[in-house]
Design a protein around this motif. Structure first.
Motif, mmCIF file in Angstrom:
data_model
loop_
_atom_site.group_PDB
_atom_site.id
_atom_site.type_symbol
_atom_site.label_atom_id
_atom_site.label_comp_id
_atom_site.label_asym_id
_atom_site.label_seq_id
_atom_site.Cartn_x
_atom_site.Cartn_y
_atom_site.Cartn_z
ATOM 1 N N PRO A 1 -3.005 29.270 -12.451
ATOM 2 C CA PRO A 1 -3.700 29.251 -13.742
ATOM 3 C C PRO A 1 -3.942 27.837 -14.268
ATOM 4 C CG PRO A 1 -1.436 30.044 -14.034
ATOM 5 C CD PRO A 1 -1.694 29.945 -12.555
ATOM 6 N N ILE A 2 -3.028 26.912 -13.975
ATOM 7 C CA ILE A 2 -3.230 25.538 -14.426
ATOM 8 C C ILE A 2 -4.371 24.896 -13.628
ATOM 9 C CG2 ILE A 2 -2.161 23.266 -14.682
ATOM 10 C CD1 ILE A 2 0.529 24.782 -15.027
ATOM 11 N N GLY A 3 -4.399 25.172 -12.325
ATOM 12 C CA GLY A 3 -5.499 24.673 -11.492
ATOM 13 C C GLY A 3 -6.842 25.215 -11.951
ATOM 14 N N ALA A 4 -6.872 26.477 -12.366
ATOM 15 C CA ALA A 4 -8.117 27.071 -12.862
ATOM 16 C C ALA A 4 -8.572 26.374 -14.139
ATOM 17 C CB ALA A 4 -7.936 28.565 -13.097
ATOM 18 N N LEU A 5 -7.624 26.031 -15.016
ATOM 19 C CA LEU A 5 -7.974 25.302 -16.234
ATOM 20 C C LEU A 5 -8.528 23.923 -15.882
ATOM 21 C CD1 LEU A 5 -8.043 24.731 -19.283
ATOM 22 C CD2 LEU A 5 -5.624 24.075 -19.115
ATOM 23 N N VAL A 6 -7.884 23.240 -14.956
ATOM 24 C CA VAL A 6 -8.363 21.917 -14.553
ATOM 25 C C VAL A 6 -9.774 22.017 -13.983
ATOM 26 C CG1 VAL A 6 -8.010 19.979 -12.965
ATOM 27 C CG2 VAL A 6 -6.055 20.971 -14.182
ATOM 28 N N ALA A 7 -9.996 22.993 -13.115
ATOM 29 C CA ALA A 7 -11.328 23.158 -12.519
ATOM 30 C C ALA A 7 -12.377 23.428 -13.595
ATOM 31 C CB ALA A 7 -11.300 24.291 -11.488
ATOM 32 N N ARG A 8 -12.043 24.268 -14.567
ATOM 33 C CA ARG A 8 -12.979 24.550 -15.660
ATOM 34 C C ARG A 8 -13.243 23.291 -16.464
ATOM 35 N NH1 ARG A 8 -13.014 26.496 -21.215
ATOM 36 N NH2 ARG A 8 -10.745 26.635 -21.381
ATOM 37 N N GLY A 9 -12.173 22.557 -16.793
ATOM 38 C CA GLY A 9 -12.346 21.328 -17.557
ATOM 39 C C GLY A 9 -13.198 20.304 -16.829
ATOM 40 N N GLN A 10 -13.050 20.229 -15.526
ATOM 41 C CA GLN A 10 -13.855 19.295 -14.742
ATOM 42 C C GLN A 10 -15.315 19.742 -14.709
ATOM 43 O OE1 GLN A 10 -11.481 19.250 -11.100
ATOM 44 N NE2 GLN A 10 -10.656 17.225 -11.622
ATOM 45 N N ARG A 11 -15.542 21.054 -14.530
ATOM 46 C CA ARG A 11 -16.918 21.580 -14.526
ATOM 47 C C ARG A 11 -17.620 21.324 -15.852
ATOM 48 N NH1 ARG A 11 -14.584 26.075 -12.395
ATOM 49 N NH2 ARG A 11 -14.831 27.208 -14.360
ATOM 50 N N GLU A 12 -16.869 21.467 -16.943
ATOM 51 C CA GLU A 12 -17.461 21.334 -18.275
ATOM 52 C C GLU A 12 -17.511 19.889 -18.764
ATOM 53 O OE1 GLU A 12 -15.586 24.100 -20.989
ATOM 54 O OE2 GLU A 12 -15.880 25.771 -19.602
ATOM 55 N N GLY A 13 -17.010 18.962 -17.958
ATOM 56 C CA GLY A 13 -17.076 17.557 -18.323
ATOM 57 C C GLY A 13 -15.984 17.105 -19.280
ATOM 58 N N ALA A 14 -15.004 17.960 -19.553
ATOM 59 C CA ALA A 14 -13.919 17.600 -20.477
ATOM 60 C C ALA A 14 -12.795 16.864 -19.764
ATOM 61 C CB ALA A 14 -13.365 18.860 -21.141
ATOM 62 N N PHE A 15 -12.587 17.162 -18.472
ATOM 63 C CA PHE A 15 -11.517 16.538 -17.707
ATOM 64 C C PHE A 15 -12.115 15.586 -16.694
ATOM 65 C CE2 PHE A 15 -8.478 20.463 -18.074
ATOM 66 C CZ PHE A 15 -8.342 20.225 -19.429
ATOM 67 N N ARG A 16 -11.355 14.567 -16.374
ATOM 68 C CA ARG A 16 -11.786 13.563 -15.410
ATOM 69 C C ARG A 16 -12.013 14.198 -14.040
ATOM 70 N NH1 ARG A 16 -7.098 9.446 -15.752
ATOM 71 N NH2 ARG A 16 -8.428 8.312 -14.284
ATOM 72 N N THR A 17 -12.969 13.652 -13.317
ATOM 73 C CA THR A 17 -13.271 14.148 -11.971
ATOM 74 C C THR A 17 -12.956 13.111 -10.898
ATOM 75 O OG1 THR A 17 -15.568 13.430 -12.230
ATOM 76 C CG2 THR A 17 -15.076 15.733 -12.783
ATOM 77 N N ASP A 18 -12.465 11.940 -11.324
ATOM 78 C CA ASP A 18 -12.144 10.901 -10.347
ATOM 79 C C ASP A 18 -10.808 11.148 -9.663
ATOM 80 O OD1 ASP A 18 -10.898 10.395 -12.836
ATOM 81 O OD2 ASP A 18 -10.569 8.295 -12.310
ATOM 82 N N LEU A 19 -10.045 12.136 -10.152
ATOM 83 C CA LEU A 19 -8.777 12.512 -9.532
ATOM 84 C C LEU A 19 -8.858 13.973 -9.112
ATOM 85 C CD1 LEU A 19 -6.270 10.870 -12.052
ATOM 86 C CD2 LEU A 19 -6.951 10.017 -9.794
ATOM 87 N N PRO A 20 -8.253 14.323 -7.985
ATOM 88 C CA PRO A 20 -8.320 15.714 -7.519
ATOM 89 C C PRO A 20 -7.572 16.667 -8.454
ATOM 90 C CG PRO A 20 -7.382 14.266 -5.816
ATOM 91 C CD PRO A 20 -7.528 13.455 -7.054
ATOM 92 N N GLU A 21 -8.050 17.884 -8.474
ATOM 93 C CA GLU A 21 -7.414 18.939 -9.275
ATOM 94 C C GLU A 21 -5.924 19.048 -8.952
ATOM 95 O OE1 GLU A 21 -7.222 23.651 -8.636
ATOM 96 O OE2 GLU A 21 -9.256 22.898 -8.934
ATOM 97 N N SER A 22 -5.584 19.037 -7.671
ATOM 98 C CA SER A 22 -4.177 19.215 -7.284
ATOM 99 C C SER A 22 -3.301 18.082 -7.827
ATOM 100 C CB SER A 22 -4.043 19.296 -5.760
ATOM 101 O OG SER A 22 -4.502 18.089 -5.169
ATOM 102 N N TRP A 23 -3.847 16.857 -7.902
ATOM 103 C CA TRP A 23 -3.081 15.733 -8.439
ATOM 104 C C TRP A 23 -2.840 15.915 -9.930
ATOM 105 C CZ3 TRP A 23 0.127 12.140 -7.111
ATOM 106 C CH2 TRP A 23 0.409 11.110 -8.005
ATOM 107 N N LEU A 24 -3.847 16.366 -10.655
ATOM 108 C CA LEU A 24 -3.677 16.576 -12.093
ATOM 109 C C LEU A 24 -2.640 17.670 -12.359
ATOM 110 C CD1 LEU A 24 -7.366 16.221 -13.342
ATOM 111 C CD2 LEU A 24 -5.480 14.592 -13.624
#
Length: 196
Positions: free
Chosen positions: A128-151
């Protein structure tokens, strides 16, 4: 001769009693040796060993059960709703409540389990945390220069560091969420304006 179903039900009850006993002992600051767990659970040492051949296997099972409970709590955070950074704040608050509640288990896990076992224990919570990160990255709210798994791994690291600081007396329990939320936001946010 008891039926297979009866034996299975007995084994399942024993596992729950053993896990309850180990969790209770850890919460009291006990080392939760096999003998102590068996005595607390009201079962024999061979019964404990039959289900958990090593202490590490027992600690991992206790941690996994606590994390499975945390998954149920995280579902209440409704991570799919609202802006990703607000969902992240809810996640941090609920996540801290669970970590604080199960602090002794978290400490025992960190002290006694190798990284692979810790990752296995966190598997259910990573989704569920990975899904939130992926959504945040898609929507431009979370950084995309770091992999989802690292975040996701960094989220766990910060949460556990806060637990360590509280146990060491360097951070007041009541201040943990106020410290964690901006720290996690600053790590996840796509730009500095996303952090508080």
């Amino acid at each position: 001769m008891p039926s297979t179903d009866h034996r299975r039900a007995t084994a399942e009850r024993n596992v729950e009693r053993i896990l309850d006993a180990a969790a209770a002992l850890l919460a009291r600051g006990d080392a939760a040796s096999t003998s102590a767990v068996a005595a607390e659970a009201g079962v024999s040492r061979p019964t404990v060993y039959a289900h958990f051949p090593t202490r590490a296997a027992l600690v991992e099972a206790v941690a996994t059960r606590a994390i499975d409970h945390a998954v149920e709590v995280v579902e209440r955070a409704q991570l799919d709703d609202g802006p990703p950074l607000e969902a992240l704040d809810r996640l941090v608050e609920l996540g801290w409540q669970q970590l604080d509640r199960h602090g002794a288990i978290a400490q025992a896990s960190a002290d006694q389990l190798p990284p692979k076992a810790m990752n296995r224990a966190h598997t259910a919570l990573r989704a569920p945390i990975g899904a939130l990160v992926a959504r945040g990255q898609r929507e431009g709210a979370f950084r995309t220069d770091l992999p989802e798994s690292w975040l996701v791994s960094s989220y766990f690291a910060l949460m556990h560091t806060a637990g360590d600081e509280v146990r060491a007396g360097a951070l007041k329990r009541r201040d943990a969420v106020a410290v964690l939320q901006p720290s996690v936001r600053a790590l996840f946010a796509a730009n500095p304006a996303g952090s508080r």
